[in-house]
Enzyme design. Structure first.
Site, short mmCIF file in Angstrom:
data_model
loop_
_atom_site.label_atom_id
_atom_site.label_comp_id
_atom_site.label_asym_id
_atom_site.label_seq_id
_atom_site.Cartn_x
_atom_site.Cartn_y
_atom_site.Cartn_z
N SER A 202 0.82 -1.21 0.00
CA SER A 202 0.00 0.00 0.00
C SER A 202 0.85 1.26 0.00
O SER A 202 0.53 2.23 -0.69
CB SER A 202 -0.91 0.01 1.23
OG SER A 202 -1.81 -1.06 1.20
N GLU A 203 1.91 1.27 0.78
CA GLU A 203 2.76 2.45 0.88
C GLU A 203 3.69 2.59 -0.32
O GLU A 203 3.97 3.68 -0.76
CB GLU A 203 3.59 2.41 2.17
CG GLU A 203 2.79 2.59 3.43
CD GLU A 203 2.18 3.98 3.58
OE1 GLU A 203 2.74 4.97 3.05
OE2 GLU A 203 1.13 4.08 4.23
N GLY A 204 4.17 1.45 -0.81
CA GLY A 204 5.20 1.50 -1.84
C GLY A 204 6.52 1.95 -1.22
O GLY A 204 6.54 2.52 -0.13
#
Length: 164
Positions: free
Chosen positions: A33-35
């Site tokens: 989700s954050e990368g």
């Protein structure tokens, strides 16, 4: 008196050791989700950020010299996660690992205060786990706008929360 103190300290140590930590499924979701970004960048709300969503304003960036490696990003993330793990451990004891991981991901993204005031937690406390799972979808807005990335993240959190 000394014996009582030793017993109390032992109980505190046992309680601290039993604090749940994010599992592999939750960590994978969070990283996805954050990368990962090895250099400083501005996030969606303009905060200087690096790695896996490490916001300098909240977590500090002293001693971080970009570019960082993914391994360094993971180390930073694990330190950042402690406060969110503690938040969920305190607010919602007794969750399954997947429920816990979904809630930690949510708290990391939205903040502990947002988790504590959420319909997700209200429904968990009422033992209405399906309603708690459904409540993730309510939190997909930033700056008054529905954000596609948040919609996807909330669906992934819901799916993890419901996974047996």
């Amino acid at each position: 008196m000394a014996k009582i103190l030793i017993v109390v300290l032992a109980l505190v140590a046992v309680a601290a050791a039993q604090q749940r930590k994010i599992g592999s499924a939750g960590l994978s979701l969070l990283k996805q989700s954050e990368g990962f970004v090895p250099n400083f960048y501005k996030d969606q709300i303009g905060l200087q950020t690096i790695g896996y969503g490490h916001a300098c304003q909240w977590q500090g960036c002293a001693g971080i010299n970009p570019p960082i490696t993914e391994a360094q990003g993971t180390q930073i993330l694990m330190k950042d996660l402690v406060q969110f793990e503690d938040c969920v451990n305190t607010a919602a004891p007794g969750l399954t690992q997947n429920q816990y991981d979904a809630c930690v991901d949510f708290a990391f993204n939205m903040g502990c205060g947002a988790f504590q005031g959420s319909d997700i937690l209200r429904n968990i406390k009422a033992k209405n786990y399906q309603a708690a799972a459904n409540s993730f979808a309510e939190y997909n807005v930033a700056g008054g706008q529905v954000i596609e990335g948040l919609t996807v993240r909330r669906q992934n959190e819901k799916n993890l929360f419901l996974k047996k």
